[in-house]
Design a protein around this motif. Sequence first.
Motif, short mmCIF file in Angstrom:
data_model
loop_
_atom_site.label_atom_id
_atom_site.label_comp_id
_atom_site.label_asym_id
_atom_site.label_seq_id
_atom_site.Cartn_x
_atom_site.Cartn_y
_atom_site.Cartn_z
N ALA A 17 -6.67 -10.38 -20.01
CA ALA A 17 -6.63 -8.95 -20.32
C ALA A 17 -5.75 -8.69 -21.54
O ALA A 17 -6.11 -7.93 -22.44
N ALA A 18 -4.59 -9.37 -21.59
CA ALA A 18 -3.68 -9.21 -22.73
C ALA A 18 -4.31 -9.73 -24.01
O ALA A 18 -4.17 -9.13 -25.08
N ALA A 19 -5.04 -10.87 -23.92
CA ALA A 19 -5.69 -11.43 -25.10
C ALA A 19 -6.77 -10.48 -25.62
O ALA A 19 -6.93 -10.31 -26.84
N ALA A 20 -7.52 -9.87 -24.71
CA ALA A 20 -8.56 -8.93 -25.12
C ALA A 20 -7.97 -7.70 -25.81
O ALA A 20 -8.47 -7.26 -26.85
N ILE A 21 -6.90 -7.18 -25.24
CA ILE A 21 -6.25 -6.00 -25.85
C ILE A 21 -5.68 -6.36 -27.21
O ILE A 21 -5.79 -5.60 -28.18
N GLU A 22 -5.07 -7.56 -27.30
CA GLU A 22 -4.50 -8.00 -28.58
C GLU A 22 -5.59 -8.10 -29.65
O GLU A 22 -5.38 -7.71 -30.81
N GLY A 23 -6.76 -8.61 -29.26
CA GLY A 23 -7.84 -8.76 -30.22
C GLY A 23 -8.66 -7.50 -30.42
O GLY A 23 -9.53 -7.46 -31.30
N GLY A 24 -8.43 -6.48 -29.57
CA GLY A 24 -9.20 -5.25 -29.66
C GLY A 24 -10.65 -5.42 -29.27
O GLY A 24 -11.54 -4.74 -29.80
N VAL A 25 -10.89 -6.32 -28.28
CA VAL A 25 -12.26 -6.67 -27.90
C VAL A 25 -12.38 -6.71 -26.38
O VAL A 25 -11.41 -6.46 -25.65
N SER A 26 -13.58 -7.08 -25.90
CA SER A 26 -13.86 -7.07 -24.46
C SER A 26 -14.37 -8.41 -23.97
O SER A 26 -14.90 -9.22 -24.75
N LEU A 27 -14.21 -8.64 -22.67
CA LEU A 27 -14.72 -9.83 -21.98
C LEU A 27 -15.64 -9.37 -20.86
O LEU A 27 -15.27 -8.53 -20.04
N HIS A 28 -16.86 -9.94 -20.84
CA HIS A 28 -17.86 -9.55 -19.84
C HIS A 28 -18.52 -10.78 -19.25
O HIS A 28 -19.06 -11.61 -19.98
N GLY A 29 -18.46 -10.94 -17.92
CA GLY A 29 -19.15 -12.01 -17.23
C GLY A 29 -20.44 -11.49 -16.62
O GLY A 29 -20.46 -10.45 -15.97
N THR A 30 -21.53 -12.24 -16.83
CA THR A 30 -22.83 -11.79 -16.32
C THR A 30 -23.75 -13.00 -16.19
O THR A 30 -23.36 -14.13 -16.41
N GLY A 31 -25.01 -12.77 -15.83
CA GLY A 31 -25.97 -13.85 -15.64
C GLY A 31 -27.00 -13.40 -14.62
O GLY A 31 -27.32 -12.22 -14.52
N ILE A 32 -27.51 -14.35 -13.80
CA ILE A 32 -28.36 -13.94 -12.68
C ILE A 32 -27.87 -14.45 -11.34
O ILE A 32 -28.22 -13.88 -10.32
N ASP A 33 -27.06 -15.52 -11.31
CA ASP A 33 -26.64 -16.03 -10.00
C ASP A 33 -25.52 -17.04 -10.19
O ASP A 33 -25.80 -18.22 -10.38
N PRO A 34 -24.23 -16.61 -10.13
CA PRO A 34 -23.76 -15.25 -9.87
C PRO A 34 -23.88 -14.36 -11.10
O PRO A 34 -24.20 -14.84 -12.19
N GLY A 35 -23.62 -13.08 -10.90
CA GLY A 35 -23.63 -12.14 -11.98
C GLY A 35 -24.89 -11.32 -12.09
O GLY A 35 -25.06 -10.57 -13.04
N GLY A 36 -25.80 -11.41 -11.16
CA GLY A 36 -27.03 -10.62 -11.20
C GLY A 36 -27.54 -10.38 -9.81
O GLY A 36 -27.27 -9.36 -9.18
N VAL A 37 -28.29 -11.36 -9.31
CA VAL A 37 -28.85 -11.26 -7.96
C VAL A 37 -27.76 -11.07 -6.92
O VAL A 37 -27.97 -10.40 -5.90
N THR A 38 -26.59 -11.63 -7.18
CA THR A 38 -25.54 -11.60 -6.17
C THR A 38 -24.58 -10.42 -6.28
O THR A 38 -23.67 -10.30 -5.48
N ASP A 39 -24.78 -9.57 -7.30
CA ASP A 39 -23.92 -8.37 -7.36
C ASP A 39 -24.64 -7.18 -8.01
O ASP A 39 -24.79 -6.14 -7.38
N HIS A 40 -25.18 -7.33 -9.22
CA HIS A 40 -25.87 -6.20 -9.85
C HIS A 40 -26.98 -5.66 -8.96
O HIS A 40 -27.08 -4.45 -8.72
N HIS A 41 -27.83 -6.55 -8.49
CA HIS A 41 -29.02 -6.11 -7.79
C HIS A 41 -28.73 -5.52 -6.40
O HIS A 41 -29.29 -4.47 -6.06
N PRO A 42 -27.88 -6.14 -5.59
CA PRO A 42 -27.52 -5.46 -4.34
C PRO A 42 -26.92 -4.08 -4.57
O PRO A 42 -27.25 -3.13 -3.85
#
Length: 349
Positions: A110-135
């Motif tokens: 979180a500190a590295a992202a704020i320092e760089g002025g950018v974001s970190l996002h984890g996603t996909g389909i399994d995990p990161g899709g079928v196991t959370d987005h879709h439910p």
Amino acid sequence: MTSRVIQWATGGVGRAAIEHVVRHPDLELVGCWVHGPEKSGLDAGELAGMPAPLGVTATNDVAEILATDADCVLYAPLLPNADEVAAILRSGKNVVTPVGWFWTKDPALAAAAIEGGVSLHGTGIDPGGVTDHHPLFFAGLSSAVTFVRGEEYSDIRTYGAPDVVRYFMGFGGSPEEARSGSLLKLLSGGFEQSVQMCLDGLGFAETEIRRSHEIAVATGPIEGPAGTIRPGEVAAQRFAWEAFVGSDKVVRVAVNWFMGDENLDPPWTFGPAGERYEVEVHGDPGCSVVISGWTSSDVESGLRRNPGVVATAAHCVNSIPYVCAAAPGFVTFLDLPVVTGRAHPRLGR
């Protein structure tokens, strides 16, 4: 506005991601990091198996990648490395990745992202899709939700990464080696975040999360990407992560990975529905969803181009413009607008 993208690693997801970036009207591939020196110096299009070079030369020099002018890195190694991700973020590049950080509060990142002025996002389909987005999405069509589930049923013979299948996933080894190995712990890093996202998103009370790992062995020779699996060796595995509020099971995410569904003990099968992904919601009303198309119709076609790997890459790539527009810090599925694909280039504006 076009976002400039670096592809980090060119395994199955990375190669598919390069294709997706090239076809996306809002993205431009400007860099490519590779692990081994044998790939360094090659064109990214060649590494992705594309018909023509892209004019982007791959490098295994991290400093060169960090110095490249880019908006986002699609970070897709086999295993996550938080120090690498922190360095990318501090260099002022957003990170989209299928290997972790779906639902996390890691203070260093979180500190590295704020320092760089950018974001970190984890996603996909399994995990990161079928196991959370879709439910969570389908639960949005219910009230008084009591249970959600996201589950995969896949034939691992279609996964063309022999070393990963045998030495990381444990197929073809002994049951004792599989049970004592690190795979359950490594997988739990992502899948338990999916469980927690469902719990927090739906507002369930304090819970207990339980892990399980079941193994089936071969009863006869089974041919697969890691060679022949002999009788008595690991030929199928089931992993599940389940959350309970008291005695009530409220979330289940699971994977069922088989080397086919013949010659197994116990005699597990895919059942009449075959390979698939499933999403289930118990509420008012409830629903049950079966997703096909992300599994291969046969082993040969899956080894050429595994649809689940391609879908994972597509969801990462399609997330990039939204992540680049987000405020600095961690960005989860629940923070973004609806992430969608783009028209085929011959049909687009």
